[in-house]
Design a protein around this motif. Structure first.
Motif, PDB file in Angstrom:
ATOM      1  N   ASN A   1       0.315   4.833  -2.047  1.00 45.91           N
ATOM      2  CA  ASN A   1       0.029   6.096  -1.368  1.00 45.91           C
ATOM      3  C   ASN A   1       0.694   6.056   0.004  1.00 45.91           C
ATOM      4  OD1 ASN A   1      -1.012   8.403  -0.183  1.00 45.91           O
ATOM      5  ND2 ASN A   1      -3.157   7.892  -0.538  1.00 45.91           N
TER       6      ASN A   1
ATOM      7  N   PHE B   1       0.832  -1.212   0.000  1.00 47.14           N
ATOM      8  CA  PHE B   1       0.000   0.000   0.000  1.00 47.14           C
ATOM      9  C   PHE B   1       0.868   1.264   0.000  1.00 47.14           C
ATOM     10  CE2 PHE B   1      -4.405  -1.309   1.794  1.00 47.14           C
ATOM     11  CZ  PHE B   1      -4.442  -2.398   0.953  1.00 47.14           C
TER      12      PHE B   1
ATOM     13  N   GLN C   1      -8.032   0.005   3.100  1.00 47.15           N
ATOM     14  CA  GLN C   1      -8.182   0.608   1.785  1.00 47.15           C
ATOM     15  C   GLN C   1      -7.098   1.652   1.555  1.00 47.15           C
ATOM     16  OE1 GLN C   1     -12.350   2.145   1.838  1.00 47.15           O
ATOM     17  NE2 GLN C   1     -12.546   1.001  -0.064  1.00 47.15           N
ATOM     18  N   THR C   2      -6.753   1.829   0.293  1.00 50.27           N
ATOM     19  CA  THR C   2      -5.909   2.966  -0.069  1.00 50.27           C
ATOM     20  C   THR C   2      -6.261   3.395  -1.481  1.00 50.27           C
ATOM     21  OG1 THR C   2      -3.646   3.828  -0.022  1.00 50.27           O
ATOM     22  CG2 THR C   2      -3.949   1.696  -1.074  1.00 50.27           C
TER      23      THR C   2
ATOM     24  N   ILE D   1      -7.579   9.972   1.054  1.00 44.44           N
ATOM     25  CA  ILE D   1      -8.264   8.748   1.476  1.00 44.44           C
ATOM     26  C   ILE D   1      -9.322   8.355   0.450  1.00 44.44           C
ATOM     27  CG2 ILE D   1      -7.837   9.154   3.924  1.00 44.44           C
ATOM     28  CD1 ILE D   1     -10.681  10.186   4.191  1.00 44.44           C
TER      29      ILE D   1
ATOM     30  N   ASN E   1       0.000   7.887   2.470  1.00 45.16           N
ATOM     31  CA  ASN E   1      -1.033   8.110   3.487  1.00 45.16           C
ATOM     32  C   ASN E   1      -1.922   6.880   3.620  1.00 45.16           C
ATOM     33  OD1 ASN E   1      -1.820  11.332   1.975  1.00 45.16           O
ATOM     34  ND2 ASN E   1      -0.113  10.835   3.295  1.00 45.16           N
ATOM     35  N   ILE E   2      -2.507   6.702   4.796  1.00 51.25           N
ATOM     36  CA  ILE E   2      -3.543   5.682   4.959  1.00 51.25           C
ATOM     37  C   ILE E   2      -4.414   6.043   6.158  1.00 51.25           C
ATOM     38  CG2 ILE E   2      -2.174   4.156   6.459  1.00 51.25           C
ATOM     39  CD1 ILE E   2      -3.504   1.780   4.952  1.00 51.25           C
TER      40      ILE E   2
ATOM     41  N   SER F   1      -4.527   5.973  -4.787  1.00 48.09           N
ATOM     42  CA  SER F   1      -3.382   6.767  -5.226  1.00 48.09           C
ATOM     43  C   SER F   1      -3.739   8.250  -5.246  1.00 48.09           C
ATOM     44  CB  SER F   1      -2.929   6.319  -6.619  1.00 48.09           C
ATOM     45  OG  SER F   1      -3.953   6.563  -7.579  1.00 48.09           O
TER      46      SER F   1
END
Length: 218
Positions: free
Chosen positions: A18, A14, A30-31, A97, A20-21, A33
């Motif tokens: 991205n 992940f 979930q992630t 997100i 971030n998560i 781009s």
């Protein structure tokens, strides 16, 4: 709580999509781009007790690597890692997100099974030959998976047969967008430019947009 090796490996994957998560209460990760052209859904063995956001997932995983199978204590604003590190959560408004609404995937015109070995060989060939694209091509008889450069008609290419079809199409992906977790996948591609890669062993799906160079003849 402790994270399984599988979950840690998924989070490393992940992080390549991205940095971030946002962790949500429950066992779903979930992630998406930053360009919004890759969305990933997964179910993991662990159940997270609350919502919290991480700005730099690679940094968090690096902190975890300081310890052997560290205990994670999830608080309101921080996560204690291995009983020694207080890792600060991010403001959810500062990260990219996925949307709350679940993606409705349309019926696919192209379906085939992509083995882990075929995918690895294709992407390895792309790297060795300096090719930026992976193409799924149907000629009305067979489906092939290939590495090529769609902008250079005289480029090298690599092709392997992966299925059969009565349709003609050329669905183009940037190699950089195919950051898949290791394993075999059931692949579905629509003429509308959306694809779904479903892992055959774990509950993991990648939704990846095809490139504008793609064509579908029916």
């Amino acid at each position: 709580m402790r994270l399984s090796e599988q979950t840690v490996s998924l989070l490393k994957n992940f992080a390549g999509i991205n940095q971030n998560i946002q962790f949500k209460t429950g066992n779903r990760l979930q992630t998406i781009s930053a360009q919004k052209n890759i969305l990933v859904n997964a179910e993991v063995p662990e159940s997270f007790p609350s919502d919290f956001a991480i700005y730099d997932l690679n940094k968090m995983l690096g902190v975890m690597s300081l310890f052997q199978d560290p205990e994670l204590e999830i608080g309101d604003k921080t996560m204690k890692v291995g009983g020694k590190v207080n890792y600060m959560f991010a403001d959810p408004s500062m990260i990219v997100i996925p949307p709350e609404k679940e993606l409705a995937f349309p019926d696919a015109e192209v379906t085939f099974m992509m083995s882990n070995s075929d995918f690895i060989q294709t992407t390895k060939a792309a790297g060795l030959l300096g090719l930026p694209h992976v193409c799924v091509v149907g000629d009305g008889s067979k489906i092939t998976l290939g590495a090529t450069d769609v902008n250079n008609s005289s480029s090298d290419d690599f092709v392997t047969e992966v299925g059969s079809t009565d349709k003609t199409f050329c669905m183009v992906f940037k190699i950089e967008n195919l950051k898949l977790f290791a394993g075999d996948y059931n692949v579905e591609i629509t003429s509308k430019g959306i694809s779904k890669f479903s892992h055959t062993s774990i509950n993991l799906q990648y939704f990846i947009a095809t490139e504008s160079d793609s064509s579908f003849g029916g």
